[in-house]
Structures are given as structure tokens and as C-alpha cells.
Design a protein around this motif. Structure first.
Motif, PDB file in Angstrom:
ATOM      1  N   TYR A 149       0.838  -1.208   0.000  1.00 17.45           N
ATOM      2  CA  TYR A 149       0.000   0.000   0.000  1.00 17.45           C
ATOM      3  C   TYR A 149       0.870   1.255   0.000  1.00 17.45           C
ATOM      4  CZ  TYR A 149      -4.283  -2.597   1.211  1.00 17.45           C
ATOM      5  OH  TYR A 149      -5.378  -3.432   1.207  1.00 17.45           O
ATOM      6  N   LEU A 150       1.920   1.242   0.815  1.00 15.95           N
ATOM      7  CA  LEU A 150       2.782   2.416   0.919  1.00 15.95           C
ATOM      8  C   LEU A 150       3.560   2.636  -0.371  1.00 15.95           C
ATOM      9  CD1 LEU A 150       3.769   4.703   2.705  1.00 15.95           C
ATOM     10  CD2 LEU A 150       5.451   3.128   3.709  1.00 15.95           C
ATOM     11  N   GLN A 151       4.137   1.568  -0.929  1.00 12.89           N
ATOM     12  CA  GLN A 151       4.907   1.688  -2.164  1.00 12.89           C
ATOM     13  C   GLN A 151       4.064   2.276  -3.296  1.00 12.89           C
ATOM     14  OE1 GLN A 151       6.881  -2.022  -3.266  1.00 12.89           O
ATOM     15  NE2 GLN A 151       7.244  -2.469  -1.096  1.00 12.89           N
TER      16      GLN A 151
ATOM     17  N   TYR B  49      -4.707  -0.609  -4.564  1.00 11.98           N
ATOM     18  CA  TYR B  49      -5.594  -0.609  -3.396  1.00 11.98           C
ATOM     19  C   TYR B  49      -6.731  -1.617  -3.592  1.00 11.98           C
ATOM     20  CZ  TYR B  49      -8.895   0.934   0.165  1.00 11.98           C
ATOM     21  OH  TYR B  49      -9.764   0.959   1.219  1.00 11.98           O
ATOM     22  N   ASP B  50      -7.386  -1.547  -4.733  1.00 16.06           N
ATOM     23  CA  ASP B  50      -8.513  -2.450  -4.996  1.00 16.06           C
ATOM     24  C   ASP B  50      -8.039  -3.898  -5.064  1.00 16.06           C
ATOM     25  OD1 ASP B  50     -10.193  -0.264  -5.088  1.00 16.06           O
ATOM     26  OD2 ASP B  50     -10.160  -0.125  -7.285  1.00 16.06           O
TER      27      ASP B  50
ATOM     28  N   HIS C 125      -7.261  -5.310  -1.595  1.00 18.12           N
ATOM     29  CA  HIS C 125      -8.447  -5.550  -0.784  1.00 18.12           C
ATOM     30  C   HIS C 125      -9.242  -6.765  -1.271  1.00 18.12           C
ATOM     31  CE1 HIS C 125      -7.924  -1.878   1.525  1.00 18.12           C
ATOM     32  NE2 HIS C 125      -8.985  -2.211   2.224  1.00 18.12           N
ATOM     33  N   ARG C 126      -9.316  -6.919  -2.576  1.00 17.93           N
ATOM     34  CA  ARG C 126     -10.082  -8.055  -3.104  1.00 17.93           C
ATOM     35  C   ARG C 126      -9.322  -8.679  -4.281  1.00 17.93           C
ATOM     36  NH1 ARG C 126     -14.795  -8.622  -0.681  1.00 17.93           N
ATOM     37  NH2 ARG C 126     -15.448 -10.238  -2.132  1.00 17.93           N
ATOM     38  N   PRO C 127      -8.278  -9.451  -3.976  1.00 17.19           N
ATOM     39  CA  PRO C 127      -7.506 -10.091  -5.054  1.00 17.19           C
ATOM     40  C   PRO C 127      -8.381 -11.069  -5.829  1.00 17.19           C
ATOM     41  CG  PRO C 127      -6.912 -10.990  -2.912  1.00 17.19           C
ATOM     42  CD  PRO C 127      -7.765  -9.800  -2.647  1.00 17.19           C
ATOM     43  N   PRO C 128      -8.181 -11.157  -7.147  1.00 13.72           N
ATOM     44  CA  PRO C 128      -9.040 -12.015  -7.982  1.00 13.72           C
ATOM     45  C   PRO C 128      -8.666 -13.488  -7.864  1.00 13.72           C
ATOM     46  CG  PRO C 128      -7.368 -10.957  -9.329  1.00 13.72           C
ATOM     47  CD  PRO C 128      -7.197 -10.402  -7.944  1.00 13.72           C
TER      48      PRO C 128
ATOM     49  N   TYR D  64      -3.675  -2.085   5.799  1.00 10.01           N
ATOM     50  CA  TYR D  64      -3.860  -0.703   5.336  1.00 10.01           C
ATOM     51  C   TYR D  64      -4.006   0.247   6.519  1.00 10.01           C
ATOM     52  CZ  TYR D  64      -6.051   3.413   3.279  1.00 10.01           C
ATOM     53  OH  TYR D  64      -6.336   4.707   2.920  1.00 10.01           O
ATOM     54  N   SER D  65      -4.729  -0.180   7.537  1.00  7.69           N
ATOM     55  CA  SER D  65      -4.988   0.675   8.696  1.00  7.69           C
ATOM     56  C   SER D  65      -3.726   0.931   9.516  1.00  7.69           C
ATOM     57  CB  SER D  65      -6.061   0.036   9.584  1.00  7.69           C
ATOM     58  OG  SER D  65      -7.258  -0.155   8.860  1.00  7.69           O
TER      59      SER D  65
END
Length: 290
Positions: free
Chosen positions: A39-41, A191-192, A195-198, A219-220
Motif C-alpha cells: 500500500y505504501l509503495q 488498493y482495490d 483488498h479483493r484479489p481475484p 492498510y490501517s
């Protein structure tokens, strides 16, 4: 098995069993740190463009995280020769990769500033996630960890003298680079995806559990400024800390009940303990006293 009187430097690896790195990198909270780092990268426009344009993460959802974990495992617990061999493969791949920025200008993925960003996002995430999850590090041990990690930065081609080696230096680095960071369409993709990898098949059944317990929790654990750039709220700070501690406690309660020989994918430290002896098994109790 007691500690041998004479130890082979190559067998001890890049950091050795007496390092903070050796103890910390065996902790289950490292997985939260790994997801947090992605997320940070993604907030660096060039770094995330390089990932989106060169990675097969959409067709291989777990690949990037597993490859990162494998490299961290080898560089921490492998022999010096194994760490250098793995790093040579990484540098070779980086030398061949190119991407284009939002204006269509090409850039190299082995640019030192990009390598430094990825390194700092990664090791600071490991340190923060483990700390929030309750790993018992003192301020001096946290500084020692970042200083030790200059060796891993050197593996991928960075000058260790240019790499933050303390918590204060790391904070100063993020303050310096902050003006270049922002949300982009590519960071939204990451981000998406995180959160919800396919995932498909039986793995897809775990996504509903993974999203709130691993993905959004990781993420938090980002700093407030990073979540502000992403433009999405995380769990409140106390809730995120409590959840991270509970997740780590659960993992620590379960893992010792599983015999090492029964693990389908054994952690890298298991091979190191077999090579060196049980005296080298990582533990917070073995952290150097500073």
C-alpha cells in the motif's frame, strides 16, 4: 544443541542469529508488514507505474507477496552465498525493466531513488507492523534493525551510506519524499487489488475473511498521512493495534502446535535452524540487549 565454539561466517548468513533482523523476520506479524508495504509503495507514482506495467499480479495474485517473502527469507536466513545469488537475480531483472511515467517518458526500475523508496517502504512497514502487533522491541533495537537492513539495501544495489539507518533517519526520509507522493489511477488499482484479489477456486472462499483481517488491517497500520493520500479511511488506531495484537497472538498460539516437518511451505528460518542447530531458532528472547 549448544552453540558451537567456532562458527563459519558464510553459514551464519548476512545478519546472523545474534541480530535483531534474525529474530524479527520470523514473527507472523511480518505478513501484515508485507501487505502494508505494498500500500505504501503504491503512493510513489513511478514505483507503482513500474509494478502495474511490468508485473503479472492480476493473473498471479499471490506472486508478488510470495516472491518478496522468499527474498526476505533467503537474505535473512540463507548463507551469505545464497543471499548474494538471490540478490544477483533480482538486480538482473531490475536492469532489464522499463516503464513510462504519466507523460510517456521512459524510466528505469533500477533507478536508485526508486530502489531506496521500495526498501524504506518495506523495512519501515516490517518494523511498524510488528511493533503495533506487540513484538517487544526497544527504541535502541528498532534503530539497530534499520541499521542492519542497510546490508539488504546493498544487496539490491544501493549505497548503504545513503540508506536510513535509524528511526529518526527513516522519519526524515519520509518527510523529504512526501511531496512526491500522491494517489494515482495506478495506486487505486493496487488498493482495490490488495483488498479483493481475484482469487479463484477454494482460495476465493477466503477473500471475505482476508479483506477485513489482513488487507484492511494492514492498510490501517499505515501512517495517517499515507491513508490521507490514498483517500480512504482505515480502522481507528486503537482498533487496528488491538486487532494486530490479537492476530499475532492467535498465530503464535497455533504455529507451535504444527510440527516443522509437517509444514507444506516451511519458513526460511527452519532451514537455518537445521543448518546451524536449535540454538539459532529465532525468538524475541534472543534479541540483543542494547
Amino acid at each position: 544443541m549448544t552453540r558451537p565454539a567456532v562458527l563459519d561466517a558464510d553459514e551464519l548468513g548476512l545478519f546472523g542469529p545474534d541480530s535483531v533482523t534474525w529474530q524479527l523476520h520470523a514473527d507472523p506479524a511480518m505478513w501484515l508488514g508485507g501487505v502494508r508495504s505494498l500500500y505504501l509503495q503504491s503512493l510513489h507514482p513511478l514505483a507503482v507505474a513500474g509494478v502495474v506495467q511490468n508485473s503479472d499480479f492480476q493473473s498471479d495474485p499471490l506472486g508478488r507477496l510470495v516472491r518478496t517473502a522468499d527474498f526476505v527469507g533467503i537474505s535473512t536466513y540463507g548463507t551469505v552465498a545464497q543471499a548474494q545469488e538471490a540478490a544477483a537475480r533480482v538486480r538482473k531483472v531490475h536492469r532489464t525493466l522499463r516503464a513510462t511515467d504519466e507523460d510517456g517518458r521512459p524510466f528505469r526500475l533500477d533507478d536508485p531513488e526508486l530502489l531506496l523508496w521500495v526498501h524504506c517502504a518495506e523495512v519501515s512497514s516490517f518494523l511498524t507492523a510488528c511493533g503495533r502487533a506487540g513484538y517487544p522491541l526497544t527504541a535502541a533495537q528498532a534503530d539497530r534493525y534499520l541499521d542492519e537492513q542497510r546490508a539488504s539495501a546493498e544487496l539490491v544495489g544501493l549505497d548503504p551510506r545513503e540508506v536510513p539507518g535509524s528511526v529518526e533517519q527513516m522519519a526524515a526520509y519520509f518527510r523529504r519524499v512526501h511531496p512526491t507522493l500522491r494517489r494515482t489511477p495506478d495506486s487505486d488499482v493496487i488498493y482495490d487489488f490488495l483488498h479483493r484479489p481475484p482469487l479463484t477456486g477454494w482460495l476465493a472462499l477466503g477473500v471475505r475473511v482476508y479483506e477485513p483481517t489482513i488487507s484492511h488491517l494492514s492498510y490501517s497500520l499505515l501512517p495517517r498521512w499515507a491513508r490521507a493520500l490514498h483517500g480512504r479511511a482505515g480502522y481507528p488506531g486503537p482498533l487496528a493495534t488491538g486487532a494486530a495484537r490479537a492476530l499475532r497472538a492467535a498465530a503464535l498460539a497455533i504455529l507451535p502446535r504444527v510440527r516443522r516437518d509437517d509444514w507444506e511451505a516451511q519458513p526460511a528460518w527452519v532451514a537455518a535452524a537445521r543448518r546451524l542447530g536449535d540454538w539459532a531458532v529465532p525468538s524475541p528472547a534472543r534479541l540483543p540487549r542494547l
